[in-house]
Scaffold this motif. Structure first.
Motif, PDB file in Angstrom:
ATOM      1  N   GLU A 120       2.842   0.062  -6.383  1.00 42.74           N
ATOM      2  CA  GLU A 120       2.304   1.266  -7.026  1.00 42.74           C
ATOM      3  C   GLU A 120       2.868   2.530  -6.383  1.00 42.74           C
ATOM      4  O   GLU A 120       3.167   3.514  -7.076  1.00 42.74           O
ATOM      5  CB  GLU A 120       0.775   1.262  -6.917  1.00 42.74           C
ATOM      6  CG  GLU A 120       0.083   2.424  -7.616  1.00 42.74           C
ATOM      7  CD  GLU A 120       0.265   2.376  -9.132  1.00 42.74           C
ATOM      8  OE1 GLU A 120       0.085   3.431  -9.777  1.00 42.74           O
ATOM      9  OE2 GLU A 120       0.573   1.284  -9.658  1.00 42.74           O
ATOM     10  N   ASP A 121       3.038   2.494  -5.048  1.00 52.46           N
ATOM     11  CA  ASP A 121       3.616   3.655  -4.358  1.00 52.46           C
ATOM     12  C   ASP A 121       5.045   3.915  -4.855  1.00 52.46           C
ATOM     13  O   ASP A 121       5.411   5.067  -5.134  1.00 52.46           O
ATOM     14  CB  ASP A 121       3.632   3.427  -2.847  1.00 52.46           C
ATOM     15  CG  ASP A 121       2.232   3.412  -2.252  1.00 52.46           C
ATOM     16  OD1 ASP A 121       1.303   3.898  -2.932  1.00 52.46           O
ATOM     17  OD2 ASP A 121       2.065   2.904  -1.129  1.00 52.46           O
ATOM     18  N   GLU A 122       5.857   2.893  -4.937  1.00 49.85           N
ATOM     19  CA  GLU A 122       7.233   3.063  -5.405  1.00 49.85           C
ATOM     20  C   GLU A 122       7.275   3.541  -6.854  1.00 49.85           C
ATOM     21  O   GLU A 122       8.116   4.366  -7.223  1.00 49.85           O
ATOM     22  CB  GLU A 122       8.006   1.749  -5.251  1.00 49.85           C
ATOM     23  CG  GLU A 122       8.187   1.311  -3.803  1.00 49.85           C
ATOM     24  CD  GLU A 122       9.060   0.077  -3.695  1.00 49.85           C
ATOM     25  OE1 GLU A 122       9.539  -0.408  -4.754  1.00 49.85           O
ATOM     26  OE2 GLU A 122       9.265  -0.413  -2.568  1.00 49.85           O
ATOM     27  N   LYS A 123       6.364   3.036  -7.662  1.00 48.94           N
ATOM     28  CA  LYS A 123       6.317   3.470  -9.055  1.00 48.94           C
ATOM     29  C   LYS A 123       5.988   4.958  -9.154  1.00 48.94           C
ATOM     30  O   LYS A 123       6.637   5.705  -9.905  1.00 48.94           O
ATOM     31  CB  LYS A 123       5.273   2.649  -9.818  1.00 48.94           C
ATOM     32  CG  LYS A 123       5.102   3.065 -11.266  1.00 48.94           C
ATOM     33  CD  LYS A 123       4.007   2.251 -11.948  1.00 48.94           C
ATOM     34  CE  LYS A 123       3.777   2.739 -13.378  1.00 48.94           C
ATOM     35  NZ  LYS A 123       2.686   1.970 -14.039  1.00 48.94           N
ATOM     36  N   VAL A 124       5.009   5.405  -8.368  1.00 43.92           N
ATOM     37  CA  VAL A 124       4.626   6.824  -8.392  1.00 43.92           C
ATOM     38  C   VAL A 124       5.775   7.693  -7.874  1.00 43.92           C
ATOM     39  O   VAL A 124       6.078   8.759  -8.445  1.00 43.92           O
ATOM     40  CB  VAL A 124       3.348   7.051  -7.566  1.00 43.92           C
ATOM     41  CG1 VAL A 124       3.067   8.539  -7.399  1.00 43.92           C
ATOM     42  CG2 VAL A 124       2.163   6.364  -8.229  1.00 43.92           C
ATOM     43  N   LEU A 125       6.429   7.271  -6.810  1.00 47.44           N
ATOM     44  CA  LEU A 125       7.540   8.052  -6.265  1.00 47.44           C
ATOM     45  C   LEU A 125       8.672   8.187  -7.285  1.00 47.44           C
ATOM     46  O   LEU A 125       9.274   9.266  -7.425  1.00 47.44           O
ATOM     47  CB  LEU A 125       8.052   7.412  -4.976  1.00 47.44           C
ATOM     48  CG  LEU A 125       7.143   7.517  -3.746  1.00 47.44           C
ATOM     49  CD1 LEU A 125       7.751   6.765  -2.569  1.00 47.44           C
ATOM     50  CD2 LEU A 125       6.904   8.976  -3.370  1.00 47.44           C
ATOM     51  N   ARG A 126       8.967   7.120  -7.994  1.00 48.07           N
ATOM     52  CA  ARG A 126      10.044   7.192  -8.995  1.00 48.07           C
ATOM     53  C   ARG A 126       9.645   8.090 -10.159  1.00 48.07           C
ATOM     54  O   ARG A 126      10.471   8.867 -10.662  1.00 48.07           O
ATOM     55  CB  ARG A 126      10.381   5.788  -9.487  1.00 48.07           C
ATOM     56  CG  ARG A 126      11.061   4.910  -8.430  1.00 48.07           C
ATOM     57  CD  ARG A 126      11.624   3.635  -9.042  1.00 48.07           C
ATOM     58  NE  ARG A 126      12.279   2.814  -8.034  1.00 48.07           N
ATOM     59  CZ  ARG A 126      11.731   1.771  -7.439  1.00 48.07           C
ATOM     60  NH1 ARG A 126      10.476   1.412  -7.760  1.00 48.07           N
ATOM     61  NH2 ARG A 126      12.395   1.081  -6.524  1.00 48.07           N
TER      62      ARG A 126
END
Length: 540
Positions: free
Chosen positions: A31-37
């Protein structure tokens, strides 16, 4: 000194004006990587649009247009994100302008070289100071055509500069051109697309003194917790109050961690940037801040204990220690590095070589003398022609990266860096110092001799030595002829002037004559006004 160009004075290199440290973001959730992207892609699109507006404004851009751009971006992000985006666009436009000016200088240098060589007859040989004519009619014709091409390019670039037009690619021109050569780059279209999207993301925020932890947009607490302010269209993804998203990863800077913690605790400005390394599949956080200008020591103070002369080469650093009188001490040292492979590998090799050099200089409390190299106008094919190996050699030397690394690392250890003019250091070092410093157990190279020349120039001593006399004349009442001459002395490499008087070891030249002048033994050389003198007989 006739025919030699004027040498620039040596100077103490000022210290760095900023600091940047980096740490890996470990244990990020999906979820963190998705939000950052999502945040990076959204802000990257806004940054690309703002860069287009800034480039279109050209030289007519002013503070009112800057404020208008910021208001337009604030509606789709926030005022602080908009401020970071507009500042980054302006910096990128200014960088493109500097590159444009450098390109103009390169074109002018090429045009001048071709014009001069075309004015000479075909086949005329050149000299060390000036090139000759082209070798054949075929090459002459090809270069005449290239001259017209360069003139057209120069005309177009000058027109763009006068109009304020620049060529900028968000994400990098090199990566853009790779799209047309995927087979040579050994990439698939999907892999290239992933790198292209990662390069165009925008996840950086400028610091602000007085705000909590020095940054309201990308906030990092002293215990390493990272949170970012989400843009307005992505506020529904927040997992913390006030539209913020807190990452699961924690950071702990191993390098300069105490300095960073002190700034954060005092609410001083710290800028952050988050980026993804798609090759390794990792995320990184970079923190940066400005530092006050380091007070440089006077040049005379840097010379007090001697210096270490360093000659930069394609695969190593040649160093030799000199005392304050300009005499080499000890043996030369060599710090090698391998510049093949990736950019990270090359950077690590340069850092490792500099660390060993700096630690050695720190142990002896010495300053470091380096050449103020600049190959921007030295690696054109118009100047060196078919010497492709030499062009590749100077193009591969990490001059700017090594200089930046050396200055920043030396400032941390309190080591002074002295920059000298690079003119004639290699040639005069090999001519005047390589052979005298050669012994049965020490075989210095040209690079070692160049390091001696660099150090002597930093100390204010001349590099060239007077020609040594025959061995029978090396020790007399007037001293050795290898004594140093002044840098502007006329005939410094000639013979020593004749000094009247006897020239024996037991009598100084200034001693008054006690014997009458003898008449020559040959009639041809005898003078009419001389008379024979009969000395007194010795008593028994």
């Amino acid at each position: 000194m006739a025919g030699l160009r004027e040498l620039a004075a040596s100077f103490v290199v000022p210290g760095p004006s900023g600091v940047a440290i980096r740490d890996r973001l470990r244990h990020l959730t999906a979820e963190d990587e998705k939000v950052l992207r999502l945040v990076g892609d959204h802000l990257g699109a806004l940054a690309s649009r703002d860069l287009k507006v800034r480039c279109a404004a050209g030289l007519g851009h002013d503070s009112e247009q800057w404020a208008e751009r910021k208001r337009a971006l604030s509606e789709e992000s926030s005022s602080r994100w908009a401020g970071s985006i507009t500042k980054a666009s302006h910096d990128q436009w200014a960088l493109a302008r500097r590159g444009q000016l450098a390109h103009i200088h390169s074109l002018r240098a090429g045009i001048e070289t071709i014009t001069y060589r075309l004015s000479l007859p075909v086949g005329e040989k050149g000299s060390k100071k000036a090139p000759g004519g082209y070798r054949s009619r075929r090459e002459y014709f090809a270069k005449s055509r290239r001259l017209h091409v360069l003139e057209d390019r120069l005309k177009a670039v000058r027109a763009d500069r006068e109009a304020g037009r620049v060529c900028v690619v968000q994400g990098g021109e090199g990566l853009l051109n790779t799209r047309h050569h995927l087979e040579q780059a050994q990439l698939t279209e999907e892999q290239w697309r992933t790198r292209w999207q990662a390069g165009r993301r925008f996840l950086q925020a400028d610091g602000e003194s007085g705000k909590r932890f020095g940054n309201e947009t990308l906030r990092v607490t002293p215990n390493g917790e990272i949170s970012l302010k989400l843009p307005a269209p992505l506020a529904h993804l927040a997992n913390a109050p006030h539209g913020r998203y807190v990452l699961a990863a924690r950071v702990s800077f191993a390098h300069r961690g105490e300095q960073w913690a002190d700034r954060v605790a005092a609410n001083r400005a710290v800028a952050y940037r988050i980026h993804e390394d798609v090759v390794r599949g990792r995320w990184y956080l970079t923190a940066s801040w400005t530092v006050p200008a380091v007070q440089t020591v006077p040049l005379e103070a840097a010379r007090a204990r001697g210096v270490v002369g360093v000659d930069t080469n394609a695969d190593h650093l040649a160093a030799w220690r000199l005392d304050r009188h300009g005499n080499p001490v000890g043996r030369p040292l060599r710090f090698g590095y391998d510049l093949s492979g990736t950019a990270d590998h090359r950077d690590a090799q340069v850092r490792h070589a500099l660390i060993r050099l700096l630690h050695w200089a720190e142990r002896h409390g010495l300053a470091i003398a380096v050449e103020d190299l600049d190959f921007t106008a030295e690696k054109t094919r118009e100047k060196h022609g078919r010497r492709k190996k030499f062009r590749n050699l100077i193009s591969g030397m990490p001059v700017s990266r090594l200089r930046a690394r050396l200055v920043s690392m030396a400032a941390e250890l309190g080591i002074t860096i002295v920059a000298v003019d690079p003119a004639y250091t290699s040639r005069w070092g090999a001519e005047h110092w390589q052979k005298p410093l050669t012994t049965r157990t020490r075989k210095p190279t040209r690079h070692d001799a160049a390091a001696v020349a660099i150090a002597r120039r930093a100390l204010g001593h001349p590099i060239r030595r007077r020609t040594a006399p025959p061995r029978t004349h090396q020790s007399d009442g007037c001293g050795h002829r290898t004594v140093q001459a002044g840098p502007v002395a006329s005939g410094r490499e000639g013979n020593r002037p004749r000094i009247p008087g006897p020239r024996t070891r037991s009598m100084s030249p200034d001693t008054a004559r006690t014997r009458s002048t003898r008449t020559s033994k040959t009639v041809r050389d005898a003078r009419s006004d001389q008379a024979w003198v009969q000395g007194s007989l010795l008593s028994h």
